[in-house]
Write an enzyme that holds these catalytic residues in place. Structure first.
Site, PDB file in Angstrom:
ATOM      1  N   LYS A 190       0.840  -1.204   0.000  1.00 52.22           N
ATOM      2  CA  LYS A 190       0.000   0.000   0.000  1.00 52.22           C
ATOM      3  C   LYS A 190       0.874   1.252   0.000  1.00 52.22           C
ATOM      4  O   LYS A 190       0.600   2.215  -0.729  1.00 52.22           O
ATOM      5  CB  LYS A 190      -0.914  -0.009   1.228  1.00 52.22           C
ATOM      6  CG  LYS A 190      -1.786   1.188   1.353  1.00 52.22           C
ATOM      7  CD  LYS A 190      -2.811   1.232   0.236  1.00 52.22           C
ATOM      8  CE  LYS A 190      -3.751   2.391   0.444  1.00 52.22           C
ATOM      9  NZ  LYS A 190      -5.070   2.128  -0.060  1.00 52.22           N
ATOM     10  N   GLU A 235      -5.666   1.013   7.745  1.00 52.37           N
ATOM     11  CA  GLU A 235      -5.804  -0.138   6.849  1.00 52.37           C
ATOM     12  C   GLU A 235      -6.061  -1.411   7.639  1.00 52.37           C
ATOM     13  O   GLU A 235      -5.473  -1.607   8.706  1.00 52.37           O
ATOM     14  CB  GLU A 235      -4.501  -0.352   6.066  1.00 52.37           C
ATOM     15  CG  GLU A 235      -4.238   0.647   4.998  1.00 52.37           C
ATOM     16  CD  GLU A 235      -5.110   0.447   3.778  1.00 52.37           C
ATOM     17  OE1 GLU A 235      -5.615  -0.671   3.542  1.00 52.37           O
ATOM     18  OE2 GLU A 235      -5.299   1.430   3.060  1.00 52.37           O
TER      19      GLU A 235
END
Length: 181
Positions: free
Chosen positions: A35, A77
């Site tokens: 990410k 996340e």
């Protein structure tokens, strides 16, 4: 002058890693590094993966608050519900930088953008479109956010928990923050 404005923390506890579930912070690190790489390569934003070894919302919030002065934004996340909602709300209230929970907001934004593009392709306006989303009423009840602001009266969300529209949501009760539970 520092690089803080262009630096985001990608923070997780590893309790809801897509396709893997609760794998813990060490196993989630590779996903968070991926990410962070997307932030760097697609947006030119420096991103640092941070995997916290706690599942307790109080400890998680305290750790992120302690790290926040080094970052211009926080990307939450892979945090399992319902803790993710509390963690996000508390951090947004406590910090003076953007706090974004990708699993909620990112998905909604991408789906809404795809829907608007599809309507444009077929020559329809969002205000007059009829839309039924199957299997999403629980999520809509939990966090109406950008879906709700974009929704004309002819949109419905349904699931085993019930059906919601832009004007009614049976079974919802308001919280002090105005979001239904």
């Amino acid at each position: 002058m520092t690089g803080r404005r262009n630096r985001v923390a990608v923070v997780t506890d590893g309790t809801a890693v897509l396709g893997l579930g609760d794998v813990g912070p060490a196993a989630a690190l590779a996903v968070m590094e991926g990410k962070a790489a997307l932030f760097v390569h697609l947006a030119g934003i420096d991103a640092v993966p941070v995997c916290l070894g706690t599942k307790h919302p109080d400890e998680f919030v305290a750790a992120v608050r302690a790290l926040a002065p080094s970052f211009g934004g926080i990307d939450l996340e892979a945090i399992a519900a319902p803790a993710c909602f509390e963690v996000e709300r508390r951090l947004q209230e406590a910090l003076d930088i953007p706090v974004f929970h990708d699993d909620q907001h990112g998905t909604a934004i991408v789906v809404l953008a795809a829907l608007r593009n599809a309507l444009r392709v077929v020559g329809k306006r969002v205000e007059s479109a009829r839309l039924v989303v199957v299997g999403a009423a629980r999520r809509v009840r939990r966090r109406r956010g950008c879906w709700w602001r974009a929704a004309p009266p002819m949109w419905w969300w349904s699931s085993g928990a019930g059906c919601c529209t832009a004007t009614t949501c049976p079974g919802c009760r308001r919280t002090r923050h105005g979001w239904p539970n």
